[in-house]
Design an enzyme around this catalytic site. Structure first.
Site, PDB file in Angstrom:
ATOM      1  N   LYS A  33     112.361  10.129  89.564  1.00 27.03           N
ATOM      2  CA  LYS A  33     112.389   9.141  88.472  1.00 27.03           C
ATOM      3  C   LYS A  33     112.948   7.805  88.935  1.00 27.03           C
ATOM      4  O   LYS A  33     112.491   6.756  88.479  1.00 27.03           O
ATOM      5  CB  LYS A  33     113.199   9.672  87.288  1.00 27.03           C
ATOM      6  CG  LYS A  33     114.689   9.770  87.509  1.00 27.03           C
ATOM      7  CD  LYS A  33     115.409  10.217  86.244  1.00 27.03           C
ATOM      8  CE  LYS A  33     116.885  10.388  86.483  1.00 27.03           C
ATOM      9  NZ  LYS A  33     117.573   9.157  86.852  1.00 27.03           N
ATOM     10  N   THR A  34     113.940   7.827  89.850  1.00 24.90           N
ATOM     11  CA  THR A  34     114.518   6.561  90.351  1.00 24.90           C
ATOM     12  C   THR A  34     113.446   5.758  91.077  1.00 24.90           C
ATOM     13  O   THR A  34     113.367   4.533  90.948  1.00 24.90           O
ATOM     14  CB  THR A  34     115.700   6.845  91.296  1.00 24.90           C
ATOM     15  OG1 THR A  34     116.640   7.669  90.606  1.00 24.90           O
ATOM     16  CG2 THR A  34     116.386   5.557  91.716  1.00 24.90           C
ATOM     17  N   ASP A 225     117.545   3.988  82.027  1.00 28.41           N
ATOM     18  CA  ASP A 225     117.627   5.238  82.789  1.00 28.41           C
ATOM     19  C   ASP A 225     118.508   6.234  82.025  1.00 28.41           C
ATOM     20  O   ASP A 225     119.387   5.826  81.267  1.00 28.41           O
ATOM     21  CB  ASP A 225     118.239   4.935  84.166  1.00 28.41           C
ATOM     22  CG  ASP A 225     118.100   6.102  85.127  1.00 28.41           C
ATOM     23  OD1 ASP A 225     117.312   7.021  84.850  1.00 28.41           O
ATOM     24  OD2 ASP A 225     118.795   6.092  86.171  1.00 28.41           O
ATOM     25  N   GLU A 226     118.267   7.540  82.219  1.00 24.97           N
ATOM     26  CA  GLU A 226     119.079   8.604  81.600  1.00 24.97           C
ATOM     27  C   GLU A 226     119.198   8.389  80.082  1.00 24.97           C
ATOM     28  O   GLU A 226     120.294   8.447  79.511  1.00 24.97           O
ATOM     29  CB  GLU A 226     120.487   8.641  82.237  1.00 24.97           C
ATOM     30  CG  GLU A 226     120.511   8.763  83.746  1.00 24.97           C
ATOM     31  CD  GLU A 226     120.144  10.155  84.246  1.00 24.97           C
ATOM     32  OE1 GLU A 226     119.705  10.987  83.429  1.00 24.97           O
ATOM     33  OE2 GLU A 226     120.292  10.402  85.455  1.00 24.97           O
ATOM     34  N   GLN A 256     118.700  17.733  80.623  1.00 21.07           N
ATOM     35  CA  GLN A 256     119.933  17.312  81.297  1.00 21.07           C
ATOM     36  C   GLN A 256     120.837  16.500  80.363  1.00 21.07           C
ATOM     37  O   GLN A 256     121.663  15.711  80.822  1.00 21.07           O
ATOM     38  CB  GLN A 256     119.600  16.498  82.550  1.00 21.07           C
ATOM     39  CG  GLN A 256     118.858  17.318  83.603  1.00 21.07           C
ATOM     40  CD  GLN A 256     118.630  16.537  84.877  1.00 21.07           C
ATOM     41  OE1 GLN A 256     119.571  16.165  85.574  1.00 21.07           O
ATOM     42  NE2 GLN A 256     117.373  16.287  85.213  1.00 21.07           N
ATOM     43  N   ARG A 614     121.258  20.843  91.239  1.00 21.81           N
ATOM     44  CA  ARG A 614     121.874  19.958  92.246  1.00 21.81           C
ATOM     45  C   ARG A 614     121.592  20.502  93.653  1.00 21.81           C
ATOM     46  O   ARG A 614     121.736  19.781  94.635  1.00 21.81           O
ATOM     47  CB  ARG A 614     123.403  19.871  92.072  1.00 21.81           C
ATOM     48  CG  ARG A 614     123.947  19.290  90.756  1.00 21.81           C
ATOM     49  CD  ARG A 614     123.270  18.012  90.359  1.00 21.81           C
ATOM     50  NE  ARG A 614     122.168  18.277  89.455  1.00 21.81           N
ATOM     51  CZ  ARG A 614     121.176  17.435  89.229  1.00 21.81           C
ATOM     52  NH1 ARG A 614     121.125  16.272  89.856  1.00 21.81           N
ATOM     53  NH2 ARG A 614     120.213  17.742  88.381  1.00 21.81           N
TER      54      ARG A 614
END
Length: 778
Positions: A33-34, A225-226, A256, A614
């Site tokens: 996504k980044t 973002d997020e 998340q 992670r």
């Protein structure tokens, strides 16, 4: 530009190439996504959108910095500097500084951290003569913070009888008064806390339509973002700014969303399509980070949640190792298992310390892990502990700097007015504070006119106050043409801070001095870095803003080879080759406080999903059968989350507990022991006598004799495990429990042989070698 776009997969390319209109990108863990956000911004600039018209909001400075660096490589550093990109708090602080006068604040307002706020609240509670056992400063601060994030101002609070009744029922009927005092004192000090940066931005956009229009016109393209982590206050700001052009792109993953405890609202992302017309939805479902086993296991977990957006995360990566599950008897043994596994992995696979992360649900769990790592000589770093900038000596220096920038900052002034000691005692400060409240002025303003106000102070006290004021004003003059490094270097010497610490010859005093030196090193690095930023000069005010908005993870440059220890909440957005998720027990993870509702339990499950994803190559889930809590050893049951993972993706290193363990309230001691020697039958019941009557017949071994090894071979097969008869004085060994040590003396022979060992932690111990498990290091 085309070269970069060609590197994207089809799902990633679609949101990058859509220029106008509202859009949502549902991005699974590790789906790039980044990369999509970065290339979308670069593509907008390539299509002729002015960098000044793009606003990108992130949740960490580190994420913003990395994105800006990537964009600079594509469009050039000079253009990338023009982007409005940063955390919600840093971007809105920038807007508030430009528009502060409209709200009655100075443009150089101070940003209070949690410690500053709690100290002020503590002072207010003391002045109001309230019971500190009922009105605990940290709880009152948390309550006020939740009000601000829910946009409940002081006025709203006193207009809401239900809120007042709830506080009265909680035996805190004067919370509203404390809230009002706190807001007034912050305003008088020219200070905002973290929550104010959002609350005051909302106030600015609502009360001043011309300001809203100005920033709507400025930010024609907005990227967030997020988005699943936004609270109500952030949601309203983004909604207001994007309302005119509606060119808004939000990226996030409902799976998340783990910050409900600090106000994050998962409905912001779930209901995004209802907030805007003609929303385009894109899904990034290919995971590039983790092995197939980890991805599929995480899917099997999150599938148990009922509240979610539809997506199927998949990966083309190799299957990889199964997730390893380990049961320990105690939490101390759990720590030793984790430390020894890291030690062995390093030896066998030449892995670095930084390849490992230990994730836990609560900070208190770090102790057992730390003890075990220390004894294995494995360097580690705890994230989210006491921040460097929260240490006393650093706060002292920062308070002087804050006072130079904003003399109205009363928290800073009270902290340093008599440190180092200069003869301005508590009684004098109390008189100054009373006068300031009486005249509705700051304490510094009262000090500036000390000769004109009758406070019944001696001439000596007045002279000392005047000297302090003169010193601060001299610093202010110097600040106009000096960078932050030269200023701080001068301040710590001129105020006597360095000399004060040099007097203290203790190890703690030396450490404090080293910390101030490290602060100066950091400021030097900051001022050098600011030379690359357009319009910046590395000033004191720039440095203080950077510090106020920094977090522990933002300052991590990743060049320290240490095992990372952190809560799962802090691990979000990070990745490691190997992850240990420890404390997988009921009432710990999921937390006992999450059992009240389905939504709370689903948030815990999302938290576990974050922990698992992670890991790139290997994940361990560990739990203990007993753990110390509040000084008592309590029995623990394995977490339901382990059972919720499809068994095909798990490998149990210790046999799982399949039977329900009934825990009787009776003690077995009350029944006594059975004396089996008295068990003799006068006459056998059948032709073959029972086993215990045949005293002369040897018992058959339980083990298959073909699987037994000779003792010498068994010893050799366990790596460096020492044959206790072959140990020598001077050897360096590793003990599973006590860590590294050196053999000082050997005595006895055979099964009674003992070793006297000097351990690095715990001193000299004498061990019976037939029981001791020792590994020879050298």
């Amino acid at each position: 530009m085309q070269t970069y776009i060609d590197q994207l997969n089809e799902a990633q390319r679609a949101p990058v190439l859509q220029k106008d209109g509202p859009m949502i990108v549902i991005a699974g863990a590790g789906s790039g996504k980044t990369r999509v956000l970065t290339l979308r911004i670069a593509y907008l600039m390539h299509q002729g959108v002015d960098a000044f018209n793009i606003l990108a909001l992130t949740f960490t400075n580190k994420a913003a910095r990395e994105m800006k660096e990537r964009i600079a490589k594509i469009v050039g550093a000079s253009e990338a500097k023009n982007l409005w990109m940063g955390t919600f708090h840093s971007v809105f602080a920038r807007i508030l500084r430009a528009e502060a006068d409209k709200l009655g604040y100075p443009s150089n307002f101070t940003i209070y951290d949690a410690q500053d706020s709690q100290r002020l609240i503590s002072q207010i509670i003391k002045e109001m003569q309230l019971d500190r056992d009922i009105y605990k400063p940290n709880q009152v601060f948390s309550r006020i913070s939740s009000y601000k994030n829910s946009l409940i101002t002081v006025k709203s609070y006193f207009n809401n009888p239900e809120l007042q009744e709830a506080d009265a029922m909680a035996k805190k009927p004067r919370i509203g008064e404390i809230y009002q005092q706190y807001v007034e004192r912050c305003f008088k000090s020219g200070a905002m806390d973290f929550d104010d940066l959002l609350l005051k931005t909302n106030e600015l956009l609502v009360r001043f339509p011309e300001v809203l229009l100005k920033y709507q016109d400025r930010f024609r393209y907005i990227l967030v973002d997020e988005y699943q982590d936004t609270n109500h206050s952030q949601y309203l700001i983004v909604k207001a700014l994007s309302d005119r052009f509606q060119n808004i792109c939000v990226v996030g993953d409902d799976a998340q969303s783990i910050y409900a405890f600090r106000g994050a609202n998962i409905n912001n992302i779930l209901n995004f399509q209802k907030d805007y017309q003609g929303v385009q939805m894109y899904r990034l479902e290919q995971n590039y980070r983790s092995s197939k086993n980890i991805v599929e296991a995480a899917n099997s977990i999150i599938d148990k949640n009922q509240t979610k957006l539809d997506k199927v995360v998949w990966t083309a990566n190799a299957d990889g190792a199964k997730i390893k599950v380990h049961r320990s008897i105690t939490d101390a043994e759990e720590g030793r298992f984790v430390a020894s596994t890291i030690f062995e992995e390093q030896m066998n696979k030449q892995m670095k310390n930084s390849d490992f992360a230990i994730l836990y649900r609560t900070n208190a769990q770090s102790r057992a892990m730390e003890d075990a790592l220390r004894k294995r000589d494995i360097p580690y770093r705890i994230y989210g502990g006491l921040s460097f900038y929260q240490r006393k000596e650093i706060k002292d220096v920062l308070s002087y700097l804050r006072l130079i920038i904003n003399p109205k900052d009363e928290e800073a002034l009270v902290r340093v007015i008599n440190y180092p000691t200069r003869g301005i005692g508590n009684t004098t400060v109390e008189k100054l504070n009373i006068a300031a409240n009486h005249y509705k002025r700051s304490i510094f303003e009262v000090m500036e006119h000390i000769d004109k106000i009758d406070l019944k102070l001696t001439s000596g006290a007045k002279n000392k106050i005047s000297d302090f004021v003169t010193m601060i004003k001299n610093f202010q003059v110097m600040d106009q043409n000096q960078d932050a490094y030269n200023m701080v270097d001068y301040v710590v010497k001129k105020t006597g801070l360095v000399q004060e610490l040099k007097k203290d010859g203790t190890p703690e005093g030396i450490t404090r001095l080293e910390n101030i030196e490290e602060l100066l090193n950091g400021i030097k690095d900051f001022t050098e870095g600011q030379k690359e930023v357009d319009g910046a000069r590395g000033s004191l005010s720039e440095f203080l803003e950077d510090v106020a908005l920094a977090t522990d993870l933002d300052n991590d440059k990743g060049d320290d080879d240490r095992v990372a220890l952190m809560t799962i909440h802090l691990a979000k957005g990070l990745e490691f080759p190997t992850v240990f998720c420890v404390g997988m027990e009921e009432d710990l993870f999921p937390s006992a406080m999450s059992m009240n509702s389905r939504s709370d339990l689903e948030e815990e499950r999302r938290l576990f999903y974050v922990a698992l994803t992670r890991a790139e190559h290997q994940a361990y889930l560990t739990y203990a059968q007993s753990r110390y809590r509040w000084g008592k050893l309590v029995d623990c049951d394995p977490s339901r989350f382990i059972e919720e993972i499809d068994a095909a993706y798990l490998e149990y290193l210790t046999a799982p507990e399949t039977n329900y363990r009934y825990k009787s309230s009776l003690s077995s001691d009350i029944f006594g022991d059975v004396d089996k020697s008295k068990l003799r039958l006068s006459k056998p019941l059948s032709g073959t006598p029972p086993k215990w009557v045949k005293d002369n017949e040897p018992e058959k071994p339980n083990h298959d004799i073909r699987r037994l090894k000779e003792l010498s071979k068994a010893v050799k097969s366990s790596g460096n495990r020492a044959d206790y008869q072959g140990l020598e004085v001077g050897q360096v060994i590793m003990h599973e429990r006590f860590g590294k040590g050196k053999i000082l003396n050997l005595e006895g022979a055979g099964a009674d042989k003992k070793a006297e060992i000097q351990f690095e932690v715990g001193g000299i111990k004498k061990l019976l070698l037939r029981f001791a498990k020792l590994d020879v290091i050298s």
